[in-house]
Scaffold this active site. Structure first.
Site, PDB file in Angstrom:
ATOM      1  N   GLU A 248       0.832  -1.206   0.000  1.00 18.19           N
ATOM      2  CA  GLU A 248       0.000   0.000   0.000  1.00 18.19           C
ATOM      3  C   GLU A 248       0.865   1.253   0.000  1.00 18.19           C
ATOM      4  O   GLU A 248       1.749   1.368   0.847  1.00 18.19           O
ATOM      5  CB  GLU A 248      -0.916  -0.007   1.225  1.00 18.19           C
ATOM      6  CG  GLU A 248      -1.929  -1.144   1.160  1.00 18.19           C
ATOM      7  CD  GLU A 248      -2.941  -1.153   2.304  1.00 18.19           C
ATOM      8  OE1 GLU A 248      -2.885  -0.263   3.168  1.00 18.19           O
ATOM      9  OE2 GLU A 248      -3.785  -2.041   2.316  1.00 18.19           O
TER      10      GLU A 248
ATOM     11  N   HIS B 299      -7.677   1.940   1.533  1.00 19.30           N
ATOM     12  CA  HIS B 299      -7.639   1.544   2.949  1.00 19.30           C
ATOM     13  C   HIS B 299      -8.353   2.574   3.848  1.00 19.30           C
ATOM     14  O   HIS B 299      -7.762   3.133   4.774  1.00 19.30           O
ATOM     15  CB  HIS B 299      -6.188   1.361   3.429  1.00 19.30           C
ATOM     16  CG  HIS B 299      -6.100   0.470   4.646  1.00 19.30           C
ATOM     17  ND1 HIS B 299      -5.052  -0.364   4.901  1.00 19.30           N
ATOM     18  CD2 HIS B 299      -6.954   0.300   5.691  1.00 19.30           C
ATOM     19  CE1 HIS B 299      -5.258  -1.013   6.033  1.00 19.30           C
ATOM     20  NE2 HIS B 299      -6.407  -0.615   6.537  1.00 19.30           N
TER      21      HIS B 299
HETATM   22  P1  NAD Z   1     -11.439  -9.791  15.221  1.00 21.25           P
HETATM   23  O1  NAD Z   1     -10.219 -10.303  15.865  1.00 21.25           O
HETATM   24  O2  NAD Z   1     -12.543  -9.264  16.084  1.00 21.25           O
HETATM   25  O3  NAD Z   1     -12.081 -10.923  14.287  1.00 21.25           O
HETATM   26  C1  NAD Z   1     -11.343 -11.750  13.435  1.00 21.25           C
HETATM   27  C2  NAD Z   1     -12.098 -13.070  13.316  1.00 21.25           C
HETATM   28  O4  NAD Z   1     -11.407 -13.881  12.376  1.00 21.25           O
HETATM   29  C3  NAD Z   1     -12.154 -13.858  14.626  1.00 21.25           C
HETATM   30  O5  NAD Z   1     -13.483 -14.187  14.970  1.00 21.25           O
HETATM   31  C4  NAD Z   1     -11.332 -15.099  14.342  1.00 21.25           C
HETATM   32  O6  NAD Z   1     -11.856 -16.225  15.026  1.00 21.25           O
HETATM   33  C5  NAD Z   1     -11.453 -15.223  12.840  1.00 21.25           C
HETATM   34  N1  NAD Z   1     -10.369 -15.998  12.236  1.00 21.25           N
HETATM   35  C6  NAD Z   1      -9.055 -16.025  12.579  1.00 21.25           C
HETATM   36  N2  NAD Z   1      -8.384 -16.886  11.769  1.00 21.25           N
HETATM   37  C7  NAD Z   1      -9.296 -17.411  10.910  1.00 21.25           C
HETATM   38  C8  NAD Z   1      -9.216 -18.350   9.859  1.00 21.25           C
HETATM   39  N3  NAD Z   1      -8.063 -18.931   9.524  1.00 21.25           N
HETATM   40  N4  NAD Z   1     -10.343 -18.656   9.186  1.00 21.25           N
HETATM   41  C9  NAD Z   1     -11.534 -18.075   9.495  1.00 21.25           C
HETATM   42  N5  NAD Z   1     -11.676 -17.183  10.514  1.00 21.25           N
HETATM   43  C10 NAD Z   1     -10.563 -16.856  11.205  1.00 21.25           C
HETATM   44  O7  NAD Z   1     -10.957  -8.690  14.178  1.00 21.25           O
HETATM   45  P2  NAD Z   1     -11.798  -7.492  13.548  1.00 21.25           P
HETATM   46  O8  NAD Z   1     -11.720  -6.317  14.448  1.00 21.25           O
HETATM   47  O9  NAD Z   1     -13.136  -7.991  13.110  1.00 21.25           O
HETATM   48  O10 NAD Z   1     -10.899  -7.166  12.269  1.00 21.25           O
HETATM   49  C11 NAD Z   1     -10.880  -8.042  11.134  1.00 21.25           C
HETATM   50  C12 NAD Z   1      -9.925  -7.545  10.076  1.00 21.25           C
HETATM   51  O11 NAD Z   1     -10.278  -6.242   9.636  1.00 21.25           O
HETATM   52  C13 NAD Z   1      -8.483  -7.410  10.530  1.00 21.25           C
HETATM   53  O12 NAD Z   1      -7.634  -7.929   9.528  1.00 21.25           O
HETATM   54  C14 NAD Z   1      -8.237  -5.952  10.608  1.00 21.25           C
HETATM   55  O13 NAD Z   1      -6.894  -5.651  10.388  1.00 21.25           O
HETATM   56  C15 NAD Z   1      -9.114  -5.458   9.485  1.00 21.25           C
HETATM   57  N6  NAD Z   1      -9.431  -4.035   9.617  1.00 21.25           N
HETATM   58  C16 NAD Z   1      -9.444  -3.291   8.448  1.00 21.25           C
HETATM   59  C17 NAD Z   1      -9.729  -1.940   8.491  1.00 21.25           C
HETATM   60  C18 NAD Z   1      -9.775  -1.140   7.228  1.00 21.25           C
HETATM   61  O14 NAD Z   1      -9.576   0.062   7.290  1.00 21.25           O
HETATM   62  N7  NAD Z   1     -10.049  -1.726   6.081  1.00 21.25           N
HETATM   63  C19 NAD Z   1      -9.985  -1.324   9.719  1.00 21.25           C
HETATM   64  C20 NAD Z   1      -9.994  -2.104  10.890  1.00 21.25           C
HETATM   65  C21 NAD Z   1      -9.706  -3.464  10.810  1.00 21.25           C
END
Ligand code: NAD
Length: 522
Positions: free
Chosen positions: A260, A279
């Site tokens: 990015e 992003h």
């Molecule tokens: P979280 O930890 O609450 O949830 C992640 C979920 O993924 C969990 O329930 C976990 O059990 C599951 N998981 C882990 N490994 C897995 C696998 N191999 N297969 C299936 N499920 C699996 O996280 P969140 O707060 O929901 O964030 C999720 C994602 O969003 C993260 O990667 C975070 O970096 C990203 N995010 C992106 C932005 C953006 O600006 N686009 C902003 C915030 C977060």
């Protein structure tokens, strides 16, 4: 009056809230010397991702009680140094979930109705109503990969759009899914085959890196859309470009990229069936305000001597050196066990040799849970939130004292629906050693990539496995074989200098006497 240091820009409502709690000092682009001077007598320190909170700065602080990250990741904070100094680190993990979920819905609509393409066409002076025939979301199947904080918010919103929601998340309980009206599927392939829209909400981990590649994209319907608002590396971008060019899927929307910003001439830019955003999933004023207000509330709690909610670390003052070592053994064994276990983790049993005190028992239990869960979640799993995170996932924890264990030894058993992994370990020569795997006795130091190879004890098997590793340029650093009797089932545990590639693991799995191979990162 408490001094609250703020060294990255935060929402003004949060600043106002902080001003009610103490004297707020806001520093913009402060250099090391200025930070050092101000942190010396600060009681609380608020940062976003811009300030590097180093060990040197933490050690300079004389009154610091809390470091607050107005956001999620704490990579810019030396949490270990803070923990050692008894300083609490807090963050605001929930702050952007709704924003990311709404952005996901926006992208879904943009794909279904081709809004960005239609907008570009009208601006060119065209009026092509036939070309922009869309599809409805109502009645379609949404497949959510990762039903965590963001995934759940997406599920709720998709249900309001009358979508059928299915999810793949091996670490979440069926009850959580049921409450959301979501069907939990057993494997990713099923989700990919059934979904009309696939949306990714998993953290980037060793397991999720490249999780959506050529094979997975080919399993999706030709009419399906893929959305990634999680982390770029979860999707193999090269395969995605081919999928979009060759029509394996209908379209994709990406808020995140492997690199990015993506390079100037990225092949995605040439494709019309893709929607790209820089992003910005979590970039809303509400998310920023929420992050600031959450950490202001946490700082208030700490200053009042109360326990904050989103604690990243738990200063472990008060437990003995011996318990701390056992905690380390427990965490490492649980980490290995969770990587070895097939299927969704249902329950954990922790056993020790000597009856511990209440505080020790709690600390050991939490270390083991942290070890089980830390690799799979985006939020840092810590001694403090481990119990809540486990409960949220319906994982049961038991603690027992066993006279089969020596003092200084600890055992962890992890169970899924169909399997159990039982590990025993101890602190020996200043290191964590694995002393038994499912009853096979060993004495193996846990450090670096480690292969577990279940096999039938026959002459030549060990050599054959060694040869395959050699052929793939993988050097063996240490190796041990555990068996119960000659000629029976046995286990090889091999530490390698480098991580063996997929095809090497596959080749080992094909050796006649080998039953199962698992690579564990220690
Ligand atoms: P979280 O930890 O609450 O949830 C992640 C979920 O993924 C969990 O329930 C976990 O059990 C599951 N998981 C882990 N490994 C897995 C696998 N191999 N297969 C299936 N499920 C699996 O996280 P969140 O707060 O929901 O964030 C999720 C994602 O969003 C993260 O990667 C975070 O970096 C990203 N995010 C992106 C932005 C953006 O600006 N686009 C902003 C915030 C977060």
């Amino acid at each position: 009056m408490a001094k609250i240091l703020v060294t990255d820009p935060i929402h003004e409502d949060a600043l106002r809230r902080l001003e009610e709690l103490g004297e707020v000092v806001v520093l913009e682009d402060a250099d090391e010397e200025e930070l050092r001077r101000h942190v010396r007598d600060a009681d609380a320190w608020v940062v976003r991702s811009g300030t590097r909170v180093t060990r040197e700065l933490i050690e300079e602080a004389e009154n610091l009680k809390v470091i607050a990250r107005a956001g999620v990741g704490v990579d810019n904070i030396d949490v270990e140094a803070a923990t050692e100094r008894g300083i609490i680190v807090v963050n605001a993990p929930e702050s952007s979930s709704i924003s990311v979920a709404e952005h996901t819905m926006g992208l879904m609509l943009a794909l279904a109705r081709r809004i960005p393409q239609a907008d570009r066409s009208v601006r060119r002076g065209e009026w092509e109503r036939q070309r922009f025939m869309g599809v409805e979301l109502a009645g379609k199947v949404l497949g959510i990969i990762g039903l965590g904080r963001i995934g759940r918010q997406v599920a709720k919103r998709a249900r309001a759009f009358e979508m059928e929601v299915i999810a793949f998340d091996p670490y979440i309980s069926e009850e959580v899914a049921e409450e959301l009206g979501v069907e939990l599927v057993e494997d990713l392939d099923e989700l990919l085959r059934r979904a009309d829209v696939v949306t990714i909400h998993v953290p980037l981990t060793e397991e999720t890196r490249g999780m959506i590649g050529e094979r997975e994209l080919k399993l999706m319907k030709e009419s399906a859309f893929l959305i990634n608002c999680a982390r770029g590396e979860v999707v193999d971008e090269e395969a995605l470009v081919r999928a979009l060019k060759e029509g394996w899927i209908a379209g994709a929307a990406l808020d995140v990229f492997a690199e990015e910003p993506p390079g100037e001439d990225h092949p995605l830019y040439e494709l019309d069936n893709v929607v790209l955003t820089p992003h910005i999933g979590g970039s809303t004023s509400e998310a920023q305000r929420a992050a600031g207000l959450i950490v202001a509330r946490e700082i208030e709690r700490v200053l009042k001597g109360e326990i904050p909610e989103n604690v990243v670390n738990l200063p472990v003052a008060g437990v003995s050196e011996a318990t701390r070592r056992l905690m380390e053994v427990g965490e490492r064994l649980a980490d290995v066990g969770a990587q070895l276990l097939e299927g969704r983790l249902r329950s954990v049993v922790v056993k020790v040799g000597d009856e511990p005190g209440e505080r020790e028992r709690e600390a050991l239990k939490r270390s083991v849970l942290k070890g089980c869960l830390d690799r799979i979640l985006q939020e840092p799993v810590t001694m403090v939130n481990a119990v809540r995170v486990a409960e949220d996932r319906g994982i049961e924890v038991e603690f027992a004292v066993s006279d089969e264990l020596e003092s200084g030894e600890l055992a962890v058993s992890l169970r899924s629906e169909g399997e159990e992994v039982s590990l025993r370990g101890a602190w020996l020569d200043g290191q964590v050693y694995l002393t038994s795997v499912n009853g096979y006795e060993l004495r193996f130091k846990l450090s670096g990539p480690t292969l577990f190879v279940w096999h039938v004890d026959r002459p030549g098997v060990v050599g054959e496995v060694g040869l395959i590793l050699g052929e793939h340029g993988v050097n063996i650093a240490a190796m041990e074989v555990g068996r119960r009797e000659r000629g029976g089932e046995a286990i090889m545990v091999i530490r390698t200098d480098e991580e063996p590639p997929e095809e090497c693991l596959r080749a080992i799995g094909e050796v006649e006497q080998v039953r199962r191979v698992r690579l564990v990162l220690c």
